[in-house]
Scaffold this motif. Structure first.
Motif, mmCIF file in Angstrom:
data_model
loop_
_atom_site.group_PDB
_atom_site.id
_atom_site.type_symbol
_atom_site.label_atom_id
_atom_site.label_comp_id
_atom_site.label_asym_id
_atom_site.label_seq_id
_atom_site.Cartn_x
_atom_site.Cartn_y
_atom_site.Cartn_z
ATOM 1 N N ILE A 233 0.430 3.062 16.658
ATOM 2 C CA ILE A 233 -0.924 3.451 16.261
ATOM 3 C C ILE A 233 -1.521 2.419 15.306
ATOM 4 O O ILE A 233 -2.697 2.044 15.426
ATOM 5 C CB ILE A 233 -0.909 4.846 15.617
ATOM 6 N N LEU A 234 -0.736 1.939 14.369
ATOM 7 C CA LEU A 234 -1.228 0.912 13.452
ATOM 8 C C LEU A 234 -1.638 -0.352 14.207
ATOM 9 O O LEU A 234 -2.669 -0.967 13.912
ATOM 10 C CB LEU A 234 -0.164 0.570 12.410
ATOM 11 N N ARG A 235 -0.835 -0.753 15.168
ATOM 12 C CA ARG A 235 -1.173 -1.942 15.954
ATOM 13 C C ARG A 235 -2.481 -1.732 16.724
ATOM 14 O O ARG A 235 -3.302 -2.657 16.840
ATOM 15 C CB ARG A 235 -0.046 -2.282 16.930
ATOM 16 N N GLU B 122 9.693 -3.759 9.208
ATOM 17 C CA GLU B 122 8.619 -3.945 10.191
ATOM 18 C C GLU B 122 7.428 -3.062 9.868
ATOM 19 O O GLU B 122 6.271 -3.509 9.943
ATOM 20 C CB GLU B 122 9.144 -3.645 11.592
ATOM 21 N N PHE B 123 7.691 -1.804 9.504
ATOM 22 C CA PHE B 123 6.599 -0.882 9.198
ATOM 23 C C PHE B 123 5.824 -1.371 7.974
ATOM 24 O O PHE B 123 4.587 -1.334 7.932
ATOM 25 C CB PHE B 123 7.147 0.532 8.946
ATOM 26 N N VAL B 124 6.533 -1.834 6.967
ATOM 27 C CA VAL B 124 5.869 -2.343 5.763
ATOM 28 C C VAL B 124 4.971 -3.523 6.108
ATOM 29 O O VAL B 124 3.835 -3.622 5.636
ATOM 30 C CB VAL B 124 6.908 -2.733 4.693
ATOM 31 N N GLU B 125 5.451 -4.446 6.955
ATOM 32 C CA GLU B 125 4.631 -5.596 7.330
ATOM 33 C C GLU B 125 3.375 -5.159 8.077
ATOM 34 O O GLU B 125 2.288 -5.708 7.876
ATOM 35 C CB GLU B 125 5.446 -6.559 8.200
ATOM 36 N N LEU B 126 3.506 -4.145 8.950
ATOM 37 C CA LEU B 126 2.338 -3.641 9.662
ATOM 38 C C LEU B 126 1.331 -3.009 8.699
ATOM 39 O O LEU B 126 0.119 -3.171 8.857
ATOM 40 C CB LEU B 126 2.763 -2.622 10.713
ATOM 41 N N LEU B 127 1.824 -2.304 7.707
ATOM 42 C CA LEU B 127 0.926 -1.716 6.708
ATOM 43 C C LEU B 127 0.190 -2.806 5.932
ATOM 44 O O LEU B 127 -1.003 -2.685 5.659
ATOM 45 C CB LEU B 127 1.721 -0.829 5.753
ATOM 46 N N VAL B 128 0.897 -3.871 5.599
ATOM 47 C CA VAL B 128 0.267 -4.992 4.881
ATOM 48 C C VAL B 128 -0.818 -5.634 5.741
ATOM 49 O O VAL B 128 -1.888 -6.009 5.251
ATOM 50 C CB VAL B 128 1.337 -6.028 4.471
ATOM 51 N N GLU B 129 -0.568 -5.740 7.043
ATOM 52 C CA GLU B 129 -1.529 -6.364 7.960
ATOM 53 C C GLU B 129 -2.710 -5.447 8.289
ATOM 54 O O GLU B 129 -3.754 -5.918 8.756
ATOM 55 C CB GLU B 129 -0.827 -6.740 9.267
ATOM 56 N N PRO C 259 8.472 1.295 -4.007
ATOM 57 C CA PRO C 259 7.952 0.656 -5.221
ATOM 58 C C PRO C 259 7.222 -0.656 -4.986
ATOM 59 O O PRO C 259 6.474 -1.116 -5.853
ATOM 60 C CB PRO C 259 9.221 0.432 -6.062
ATOM 61 N N HIS C 260 7.404 -1.263 -3.825
ATOM 62 C CA HIS C 260 6.815 -2.581 -3.572
ATOM 63 C C HIS C 260 5.496 -2.504 -2.781
ATOM 64 O O HIS C 260 4.841 -3.528 -2.590
ATOM 65 C CB HIS C 260 7.813 -3.454 -2.813
ATOM 66 N N LEU C 261 5.119 -1.325 -2.322
ATOM 67 C CA LEU C 261 3.938 -1.223 -1.466
ATOM 68 C C LEU C 261 2.669 -1.657 -2.185
ATOM 69 O O LEU C 261 1.904 -2.480 -1.679
ATOM 70 C CB LEU C 261 3.787 0.212 -0.949
ATOM 71 N N ALA C 262 2.408 -1.086 -3.355
ATOM 72 C CA ALA C 262 1.179 -1.412 -4.073
ATOM 73 C C ALA C 262 1.140 -2.893 -4.431
ATOM 74 O O ALA C 262 0.082 -3.544 -4.358
ATOM 75 C CB ALA C 262 1.045 -0.550 -5.324
ATOM 76 N N ALA C 263 2.284 -3.449 -4.811
ATOM 77 C CA ALA C 263 2.329 -4.865 -5.173
ATOM 78 C C ALA C 263 1.996 -5.756 -3.987
ATOM 79 O O ALA C 263 1.475 -6.865 -4.159
ATOM 80 C CB ALA C 263 3.716 -5.224 -5.717
ATOM 81 N N VAL D 1 -0.809 -2.590 -0.471
ATOM 82 C CA VAL D 1 -0.949 -1.327 0.257
ATOM 83 C C VAL D 1 -1.199 -0.216 -0.763
ATOM 84 O O VAL D 1 -0.261 0.240 -1.420
ATOM 85 C CB VAL D 1 0.314 -0.998 1.087
ATOM 86 N N PRO D 2 -2.445 0.205 -0.945
ATOM 87 C CA PRO D 2 -2.725 1.270 -1.920
ATOM 88 C C PRO D 2 -2.161 2.599 -1.430
ATOM 89 O O PRO D 2 -2.463 3.038 -0.325
ATOM 90 C CB PRO D 2 -4.255 1.300 -1.985
ATOM 91 N N TRP D 3 -1.331 3.213 -2.224
ATOM 92 C CA TRP D 3 -0.751 4.473 -1.796
ATOM 93 C C TRP D 3 -0.811 5.499 -2.909
ATOM 94 O O TRP D 3 -0.804 5.170 -4.087
ATOM 95 C CB TRP D 3 0.674 4.277 -1.289
ATOM 96 N N ARG D 4 -0.899 6.759 -2.480
ATOM 97 C CA ARG D 4 -1.028 7.885 -3.400
ATOM 98 C C ARG D 4 0.242 8.721 -3.356
ATOM 99 O O ARG D 4 0.690 9.127 -2.291
ATOM 100 C CB ARG D 4 -2.216 8.767 -2.993
ATOM 101 N N ALA D 5 0.808 8.973 -4.529
ATOM 102 C CA ALA D 5 1.933 9.894 -4.637
ATOM 103 C C ALA D 5 1.393 11.304 -4.870
ATOM 104 O O ALA D 5 0.487 11.504 -5.688
ATOM 105 C CB ALA D 5 2.845 9.485 -5.784
#
Length: 490
Positions: A263-265, A288-295, A329-333, A336-340
């Protein structure tokens, strides 16, 4: 044959969600539209602000609809019931069909006897009811057969008879598809109630592979999906329509990890200008999922941690902390803005547990934002079964809106303090984030909240704002706070 599908919206939230028609209404109407293109199917929406059931009923009756569908959610049920009363009151009344999560457990004794209630996914039973009405203009809930093989009930057919037909077929994981959203066929349903917007609710899957006991998505005990080619067609339609913001309401993006990537692709390749808000489970993440989120064009990724307190029963929420700490912990850096998201009021929790959940989330996971929510006991969930079971070790009590008010581990006053504290910490976190671009650690937030609540002049007003757990109300407190210096580095 004329059919109306009703939605309710809140115009005060148009800054966030500037759309009037619900996604459920869109899907139901699109399904009818495909099955019977000769029918006049229309979407009709009413603002919760200044809502009048008599005025809404008069508008619908003036259009001469044969069938009117109304939504049964916790927040719409009362309005829908009053609308049904008005619609069924006179001669030549339409068939009123009530559908949504609440129909599985709601008290329907005060609804008009002509009303038919639908359980489970509504597309196919709604079509069946509309076809019955088309064949017999006198058909209503009063004449519904007791032995019909449909997940529907009324005054003439007890709900217990409908339950067996509300159990979905696990062998069929394809969702019922109608006209693609925002296609020319779909647009015809908006005639008379159009809204120009760059925002849309959207879904690619329903149900969930997890079984968190507080979650209403578990009323569909597995996940099912729309065909990927169908999803891609709708993405193209939304891009051409000028939709630029999507809130993807899949319980978890895509339903499963591999499909979430797919779906992200699709959004990345077909409509990169559309920003996505979506729910995510940290257990889905890999490199792989993290890279797709960054893209991807992610506006906000919502991940429910709920609690870290080991005293909360595992059936409420089981977290895979090893995987959480590896990726989250590395997503926002990485942009990738994320909400807890945390829940206040879980049985087994208390103020100390809540404080530790907030500390761990803020200091260890480092999200872009943190939100907390007051626990609601949703009917037909495992958590709901704990209601008023005070003779057991684990129990909850709730108010008439099913919001938890006390539990085996806290009383009403302690819960109030927990709600106030969570609202203060999360709103202070977002206030400093917006003001400074960075957020301080938990100790600073804890100190600031304690200072605001101890303010002899404004402490009570601060508590009243924080207990709503809405960030705008909290931000107003922080802008006006006159206590000791606050914020990072003080």
């Amino acid at each position: 044959m004329k059919v109306a599908i009703v939605s309710y919206f809140d115009s005060l939230r148009f800054d966030e969600y500037p759309i009037t028609h619900s996604l459920g209404a869109m899907r139901l109407g699109a399904y009818l539209r495909t099955a019977h293109p000769e029918w006049e199917v229309r979407l009709r929406a009413f603002d919760e602000r200044g809502y009048s059931a008599p005025a809404a009923a008069a508008a619908l009756l003036a259009e001469g609809f044969d069938v009117v569908g109304v939504p049964a959610y916790l927040w719409t049920l009362e309005r829908a019931g009053h609308l049904a009363e008005r619609l069924c009151a006179g001669a030549g009344a339409p068939l009123v069909v009530c559908g949504g999560p609440e129909t599985r457990a709601m008290d329907y004794s005060r609804w008009p006897q002509e009303t038919v209630h639908v359980m489970g996914q509504g597309e196919e039973p709604l079509l069946w009811l509309c076809e019955r009405r088309a064949a017999d203009p006198a058909f209503t809930g009063r004449t519904l057969e007791a032995d019909c093989a449909q997940p529907v009930y009324s005054a003439s057919r007890d709900r217990i008879r409908a339950y067996r037909y509300a159990v979905p077929d696990r062998a069929d994981r394809s969702l019922p598809q109608g006209a693609a959203l925002f296609s020319p066929e779909f647009d015809a349903m908006l005639d008379g109630d159009r809204v120009d917007t760059d925002f849309a609710w959207y879904e690619t899957a329903r149900g969930c592979i997890y079984d968190c006991s507080f979650c209403g998505h578990n009323t569909l005990p597995f996940f099912a999906t729309f065909d990927t080619d169908f999803v891609r067609a709708e993405i193209r339609n939304m891009r051409e329509r000028g939709i630029r913001r999507i809130f993807l309401i899949d319980p978890i993006l895509g339903g499963k990890a591999a499909r979430g990537k797919e779906i992200l692709r699709a959004f990345r390749d077909l409509a990169p200008e559309i920003s996505l808000t979506a729910y995510m489970r940290p257990e889905f993440l890999d490199d792989e999922f993290v890279e797709l989120l960054v893209e991807s064009n992610i506006h906000e990724l919502l991940m429910g941690l709920q609690t870290t307190n080991p005293n909360v029963p595992k059936h409420v929420r089981g977290n895979h902390f090893e995987k959480i700490m590896r990726f989250v912990p590395h997503l926002a850096a990485r942009g990738v803005p994320w909400r807890a998201e945390l829940i206040v009021g879980l049985p087994g929790d208390d103020m100390n547990g809540l404080r530790e959940s907030l500390r761990f989330t803020i200091d260890e996971l480092r999200p872009w934002s943190v939100h907390s929510y007051h626990l609601t006991a949703i009917p037909e969930t495992k958590l709901f079964e704990l209601l008023d079971r005070t003779e057991d070790d684990i129990w909850i009590k709730a108010d008439d809106r099913l919001r938890v008010v006390s539990a085996s581990s806290f009383d009403e006053r302690e819960l109030r303090d927990m709600l106030v504290y969570a609202g203060g910490v999360t709103s202070r976190h977002s206030h400093l984030r917006e003001r400074d671009g960075t957020a301080p650690g938990f100790d600073v937030l804890d100190r600031d909240v304690r200072a605001a609540l101890a303010d002899p002049v404004n402490g009570r007003a601060a508590a009243a704002a924080f207990i709503t757990m809405g960030h705008p109300a909290g931000h107003q407190v922080w802008r006006e706070h006159s206590g000791a210096p606050l914020g990072a580095g003080t």
